[in-house]
Write a protein that holds these residues in place. Structure first.
Motif, PDB file in Angstrom:
ATOM      1  N   VAL A  92       0.707  -1.241   0.191  1.00  0.00           N
ATOM      2  CA  VAL A  92      -0.077   0.020  -0.091  1.00  0.00           C
ATOM      3  C   VAL A  92       0.936   1.302  -0.032  1.00  0.00           C
ATOM      4  CG1 VAL A  92      -1.675   1.245   1.311  1.00  0.00           C
ATOM      5  CG2 VAL A  92      -1.723  -1.296   1.245  1.00  0.00           C
ATOM      6  N   ILE A  93       0.335   2.254  -0.909  1.00  0.00           N
ATOM      7  CA  ILE A  93       1.132   3.580  -0.921  1.00  0.00           C
ATOM      8  C   ILE A  93      -0.067   4.522  -0.309  1.00  0.00           C
ATOM      9  CG2 ILE A  93       2.425   5.392  -2.097  1.00  0.00           C
ATOM     10  CD1 ILE A  93       3.480   3.220  -3.796  1.00  0.00           C
ATOM     11  N   MET A  94       0.122   5.337   0.859  1.00  0.00           N
ATOM     12  CA  MET A  94      -0.826   6.156   1.043  1.00  0.00           C
ATOM     13  C   MET A  94      -0.536   7.517   0.694  1.00  0.00           C
ATOM     14  SD  MET A  94      -3.194   5.066   3.245  1.00  0.00           S
ATOM     15  CE  MET A  94      -3.636   6.392   3.960  1.00  0.00           C
ATOM     16  N   SER A  95      -1.759   8.026  -0.228  1.00  0.00           N
ATOM     17  CA  SER A  95      -1.373   9.571  -0.797  1.00  0.00           C
ATOM     18  C   SER A  95      -1.111  10.511   0.185  1.00  0.00           C
ATOM     19  CB  SER A  95      -2.762   9.818  -1.858  1.00  0.00           C
ATOM     20  OG  SER A  95      -2.911   8.667  -2.675  1.00  0.00           O
ATOM     21  N   LYS A  96      -0.575  11.488  -0.380  1.00  0.00           N
ATOM     22  CA  LYS A  96      -0.074  12.706   0.676  1.00  0.00           C
ATOM     23  C   LYS A  96      -0.917  13.794   0.370  1.00  0.00           C
ATOM     24  CE  LYS A  96       4.699  11.163   1.279  1.00  0.00           C
ATOM     25  NZ  LYS A  96       6.373  11.559   0.968  1.00  0.00           N
ATOM     26  N   LYS A  97      -1.526  13.702  -0.592  1.00  0.00           N
ATOM     27  CA  LYS A  97      -2.189  14.953  -1.314  1.00  0.00           C
ATOM     28  C   LYS A  97      -3.768  14.551  -1.837  1.00  0.00           C
ATOM     29  CE  LYS A  97       1.727  17.089  -3.653  1.00  0.00           C
ATOM     30  NZ  LYS A  97       2.630  17.385  -4.941  1.00  0.00           N
ATOM     31  N   THR A  98      -4.610  15.665  -1.987  1.00  0.00           N
ATOM     32  CA  THR A  98      -5.953  15.216  -2.584  1.00  0.00           C
ATOM     33  C   THR A  98      -5.853  15.212  -4.191  1.00  0.00           C
ATOM     34  OG1 THR A  98      -6.889  16.140  -0.576  1.00  0.00           O
ATOM     35  CG2 THR A  98      -8.402  15.873  -2.359  1.00  0.00           C
ATOM     36  N   HIS A  99      -6.490  14.157  -4.541  1.00  0.00           N
ATOM     37  CA  HIS A  99      -6.275  14.033  -6.081  1.00  0.00           C
ATOM     38  C   HIS A  99      -7.763  14.069  -6.884  1.00  0.00           C
ATOM     39  CE1 HIS A  99      -1.965  13.617  -5.861  1.00  0.00           C
ATOM     40  NE2 HIS A  99      -2.308  12.830  -4.825  1.00  0.00           N
ATOM     41  N   GLU A 100      -7.773  14.410  -7.923  1.00  0.00           N
ATOM     42  CA  GLU A 100      -9.161  14.653  -8.872  1.00  0.00           C
ATOM     43  C   GLU A 100      -9.191  13.220  -9.659  1.00  0.00           C
ATOM     44  OE1 GLU A 100      -9.460  17.786 -10.850  1.00  0.00           O
ATOM     45  OE2 GLU A 100      -9.852  19.565  -9.352  1.00  0.00           O
ATOM     46  N   ALA A 127       0.615   9.299 -10.284  1.00  0.00           N
ATOM     47  CA  ALA A 127       1.578  10.109 -10.693  1.00  0.00           C
ATOM     48  C   ALA A 127       2.556  10.380  -9.452  1.00  0.00           C
ATOM     49  CB  ALA A 127       1.295  11.303 -11.447  1.00  0.00           C
ATOM     50  N   GLU A 128       1.888  10.920  -8.277  1.00  0.00           N
ATOM     51  CA  GLU A 128       2.385  11.026  -6.853  1.00  0.00           C
ATOM     52  C   GLU A 128       3.128   9.820  -6.334  1.00  0.00           C
ATOM     53  OE1 GLU A 128       1.332  11.423  -2.432  1.00  0.00           O
ATOM     54  OE2 GLU A 128      -0.059  12.589  -3.368  1.00  0.00           O
ATOM     55  N   ASP A 154       3.945  14.084 -16.611  1.00  0.00           N
ATOM     56  CA  ASP A 154       3.300  15.349 -17.400  1.00  0.00           C
ATOM     57  C   ASP A 154       1.973  15.345 -16.944  1.00  0.00           C
ATOM     58  OD1 ASP A 154       5.603  15.567 -18.935  1.00  0.00           O
ATOM     59  OD2 ASP A 154       4.867  14.907 -20.732  1.00  0.00           O
ATOM     60  N   PHE A 155       1.091  14.504 -16.982  1.00  0.00           N
ATOM     61  CA  PHE A 155      -0.222  14.392 -16.523  1.00  0.00           C
ATOM     62  C   PHE A 155      -0.676  15.422 -15.307  1.00  0.00           C
ATOM     63  CE2 PHE A 155      -4.007  13.176 -14.590  1.00  0.00           C
ATOM     64  CZ  PHE A 155      -5.177  12.954 -15.712  1.00  0.00           C
ATOM     65  N   GLN A 156       0.289  14.967 -14.410  1.00  0.00           N
ATOM     66  CA  GLN A 156       0.029  15.797 -12.943  1.00  0.00           C
ATOM     67  C   GLN A 156       0.405  17.057 -13.305  1.00  0.00           C
ATOM     68  OE1 GLN A 156       2.110  14.825  -9.599  1.00  0.00           O
ATOM     69  NE2 GLN A 156       4.209  14.808 -10.674  1.00  0.00           N
TER      70      GLN A 156
END
Length: 237
Positions: A61-69, A76-77, A184-186
């Motif tokens: 598991v990788i926990m996201s650090k930011k909020t993503h749409e 990408a993060e 690039d996407f992010q």
């Protein structure tokens, strides 16, 4: 990489619904691992609930650090500091993903010696008009080389001339990225077409990226609604 959001807009907590005795997200994770195609498989989430259920089965598991749409932003993060060439996005609500379809799309990148392809994705023919007109079913049209021209929730192509035979394709939620395209996407802001349709693949097209579509006849079931979940349960049995 399996992006996994707990609060899905159409069906909240769908990834934690039971499918044959295990949550949907666990079934998807196990299906990806069991293909034997990947060096590593991760679930990428901002949900402690999803994180815990994957860790309990010994999963990554990788926990996201930011909020993503979007799932692509979330991935990408996660891969930004990883030394990888190719990243595959399998949606968390696709527990029936199959090895043969994934192998076909991976082969596209192995054969792309000039590295001209930015992304690859899967599509499957559909004939039922109810499904073709369903906005939950994302459709794709391609050029004569198999590159995506556009994705839409509307029926494309529009059947103005009933005498002309055209195949309708459903876009399956699997993406294969070159890492540079994903990064690039992010950095690229959302433009009006993506914002209108709520289909992240459109962002790549709006910025001139090349998306190679690979046809598969394995339809599977994407769990977008409670009705999809019931169909999935019947198939699982």
């Amino acid at each position: 990489m399996i992006p996994a959001r707990y609060q899905a807009s159409r069906f909240p907590a769908k990834l934690m619904q039971d499918l044959g005795g295990k949550p949907v997200i666990v079934r998807t994770y196990e299906a990806a691992v069991n293909t034997g195609l990947f060096d590593e498989v991760y679930v990428v989430t901002d949900s402690p609930i999803i994180s815990e259920v994957i860790e309990n089965i010994g999963g990554n598991v990788i926990m996201s650090k930011k909020t993503h749409e979007s799932g692509s932003d979330r991935i990408a993060e996660a891969v930004e500091n990883m030394e990888v060439d190719i990243v595959i996005n399998v949606q968390g609500d696709e527990p029936f993903i199959d090895a043969d379809s994934l192998a076909k799309i991976i082969k596209v990148f192995k054969n792309d010696e000039e590295k001209e392809i930015d992304l690859g994705s899967l599509m499957t023919p559909i004939t039922d008009w109810e499904e073709i007109s369903n906005p939950n079913t994302v459709k794709v049209v391609v050029d004569n080389q198999g590159f995506a021209l556009y994705f839409s929730r509307s029926p494309i192509p529009y059947p103005r001339d009933k005498e002309v035979d055209a195949t309708y394709y459903k876009h399956k939620g699997v993406y294969v990225f070159r890492k540079r395209a994903l990064m690039d996407f992010q950095r690229l802001k959302m433009l009006p077409l993506e914002a209108k349709e709520k289909i992240e693949a459109i962002r790549f097209l709006e910025y001139g990226k090349k998306i190679k579509m690979v046809e598969t006849n394995v339809t599977g079931i994407e769990i977008d609604t409670p009705e999809d979940l019931e169909r999935a349960r019947k198939v699982w049995k």
